[in-house]
Write an enzyme that holds these catalytic residues in place. Structure first.
Site, PDB file in Angstrom:
ATOM      1  N   LYS A 172      25.446  -7.842  43.317  1.00  0.00           N
ATOM      2  CA  LYS A 172      24.518  -7.428  44.741  1.00  0.00           C
ATOM      3  C   LYS A 172      25.437  -6.735  45.405  1.00  0.00           C
ATOM      4  CE  LYS A 172      20.898 -11.098  44.895  1.00  0.00           C
ATOM      5  NZ  LYS A 172      21.191 -11.807  43.495  1.00  0.00           N
ATOM      6  N   GLU A 212      17.009 -10.689  54.662  1.00  0.00           N
ATOM      7  CA  GLU A 212      16.415 -12.073  54.226  1.00  0.00           C
ATOM      8  C   GLU A 212      17.157 -12.550  52.848  1.00  0.00           C
ATOM      9  OE1 GLU A 212      14.882  -9.312  53.234  1.00  0.00           O
ATOM     10  OE2 GLU A 212      15.090 -10.212  51.013  1.00  0.00           O
ATOM     11  N   SER A 223      25.223 -10.253  35.055  1.00  0.00           N
ATOM     12  CA  SER A 223      24.914 -10.001  36.439  1.00  0.00           C
ATOM     13  C   SER A 223      25.859 -10.725  37.523  1.00  0.00           C
ATOM     14  CB  SER A 223      23.480 -10.118  36.920  1.00  0.00           C
ATOM     15  OG  SER A 223      23.069 -11.319  36.625  1.00  0.00           O
TER      16      SER A 223
HETATM   17  C1  LIG Z   1      20.294 -12.169  42.643  1.00  0.00           C
HETATM   18  C2  LIG Z   1      20.866 -12.330  41.309  1.00  0.00           C
HETATM   19  C3  LIG Z   1      20.055 -11.748  40.368  1.00  0.00           C
HETATM   20  C4  LIG Z   1      18.413 -11.391  40.249  1.00  0.00           C
HETATM   21  O1  LIG Z   1      18.347 -10.168  41.161  1.00  0.00           O
HETATM   22  P1  LIG Z   1      17.765  -8.778  40.568  1.00  0.00           P
HETATM   23  O2  LIG Z   1      17.436  -7.954  41.602  1.00  0.00           O
HETATM   24  O3  LIG Z   1      16.727  -8.949  39.566  1.00  0.00           O
HETATM   25  O4  LIG Z   1      19.121  -8.352  39.898  1.00  0.00           O
HETATM   26  C5  LIG Z   1      20.446 -11.853  38.878  1.00  0.00           C
HETATM   27  N1  LIG Z   1      21.519 -12.384  38.601  1.00  0.00           N
HETATM   28  C6  LIG Z   1      22.526 -12.660  39.786  1.00  0.00           C
HETATM   29  C7  LIG Z   1      23.756 -13.225  39.345  1.00  0.00           C
HETATM   30  C8  LIG Z   1      21.865 -12.846  41.294  1.00  0.00           C
HETATM   31  O5  LIG Z   1      22.821 -13.245  42.015  1.00  0.00           O
END
Ligand SMILES: *Cc1c(COP(=O)(O)O)cnc(C)c1O
Length: 403
Positions: free
Chosen positions: A93, A115, A389
């Site tokens: 993010k 938000e 992610s």
């Molecule tokens: C917020 C988040 C997601 C989901 O958000 P996307 O916009 O679909 O990428 C996925 N993995 C992690 C670790 C997150 O913090």
């Protein structure tokens, strides 16, 4: 599959999805933002500045790591992990919030709002607001505040003001409404940082652009290691920003298959899930047209996933489009399977993924079986890049209770 050159069009449409369904008061600002975004895409100074913060502050490039023990467990797949979990604040993010705050500064905005549902986007926003010394207001449903107290504490430590939203279901979609209300009122000095490839045009394409660093790096790194392109890309999909960040730089490479993994929660037929592509209908949320979980009256349905970051009733319009034209395949993994994915990665590689990411890991077992069942392909493993992610630290309390 029809692959067109470049999306979105000027009005922010990906085929029939996307667009800009905004209140009159915001249109001027959104048009300015789009103009600025078009400018910075070609601006060397902006590019340098963004790259500087990605490298020096966030910790890019992230590794593309060959998961040997996971691969030998799966047998038919050779899995590389794109390690976004190693970034500052623990997930992808930060790529996006850094990009957006740099744009905010260019537009002369002096106040940041956002938000948040689970609090991860709130934390990533509070982080960059502190980094640039801008006041920051985060809207969060009061129910989410209760569930995610640690993230609320983090945001406050970094100087953000967290405003509880008491309306509706007291969760993410209500917080979104409140943030838009604030923005309409304070549009002159305020910049709204949106956390995924969703929202009014130009946000989906802007967030995609900032997150594409994931796929661009992964592509370069994979070519250097394997001398060819990967067979599969796999990523979890909430709003869809980490997935689109990985996918988009491979959009034109037809041989590269893309798989987005949605959260099936308690099961697709339970009504308690977040699988907007599998089960949603076309609708408008947060300023753009996409697939959206809704009841038979068209009211937004509350999403569920064990992973708070996937707990979003919509999906970015570009994913709805990829789904429509068949450019990517969308599958789903339920809460329990995701827990299995988390344990699998923890035990084979010593890496504890975020619960969101665990959905992508869990799907690998199914993909490995499918690849293995196809005799033609069974001999040499297929190569996969998984977007890791985020890291699991934020979920430890929840996981220890579940186990
Ligand atoms: C917020 C988040 C997601 C989901 O958000 P996307 O916009 O679909 O990428 C996925 N993995 C992690 C670790 C997150 O913090």
């Amino acid at each position: 599959m029809k692959i067109k050159k470049s999306f979105p069009d000027k009005s922010g449409h990906f085929g029939s999805f996307g667009g800009c369904y905004a209140p009159e008061t915001l249109m001027g600002l959104l048009i300015d933002l789009d103009k600025e975004f078009q400018k910075i895409k070609k601006d060397r100074t902006f590019k340098k500045e963004f790259e500087f913060y990605l490298k020096e502050y966030a910790g890019r490039p992230t590794n593309l790591y060959l998961a040997r023990r996971l691969s030998s467990h799966l047998k038919t797949l050779k899995v590389y992990l794109k390690r976004e979990d190693l970034l500052h604040t623990g997930a992808h993010k930060i790529n996006n919030t850094l990009g957006q705050i740099l744009i905010a500064r260019r537009l002369g905005k002096t106040r940041i709002i956002a938000e948040t549902g689970a609090g991860q986007h709130g934390v990533a926003t509070a982080t960059v607001a502190a980094l640039f010394g801008l006041p920051c207001v985060i809207y969060m449903g009061s129910e989410d505040i209760r569930r995610q107290s640690l993230n609320v504490f983090r945001m406050k430590l970094m100087g953000a003001q967290v405003i509880p939203v008491q309306s509706g279901s007291k969760t993410l979609k209500d917080a979104m409404n409140e943030a838009v209300r604030d923005w309409v009122t304070n549009v002159r000095d305020t910049f709204y940082i949106i956390g995924s490839v969703a929202g009014f045009h130009p946000y989906p394409v802007m967030v995609r652009t900032f997150q594409s660093v994931i796929g661009q790096e992964a592509r370069r790194q994979f070519l250097a290691k394997e001398g060819r392109l990967p067979d599969y890309l796999v990523a979890c999909v909430g709003g869809g920003s980490n997935a689109m960040g990985l996918f988009h730089p491979f959009y034109h490479e037809r041989q590269v298959k893309m798989i987005g993994v949605e959260a099936a929660g308690h099961g697709l037929s339970s009504g308690e899930h977040s699988a907007a592509i599998a089960k949603g209908k076309v609708g408008v949320l947060h300023g753009s047209k996409s697939l959206l979980l809704q009841n038979k009256d068209g009211q937004v349905q509350i999403a569920h996933s064990v992973a708070a970051g996937l707990d979003y009733p919509g999906v970015g319009p570009e994913h709805a489009y990829y789904h429509l034209i068949g450019r990517a395949q969308y599958v789903s993994v339920d809460d329990q399977q995701a827990m299995g994915g988390l344990k699998l990665l923890a035990r084979t590689e010593g890496i504890i993924p975020a619960l969101e990411t665990a959905h992508a890991i869990a799907y690998l077992e199914k993909l490995a079986r499918l690849v293995g069942a196809n005799r033609r392909f069974a001999r040499t493993p297929k190569t996969v890049i998984v977007c890791l992610s985020g890291r699991g630290d934020k979920d430890m309390n929840q996981i220890s209770q579940l186990i």
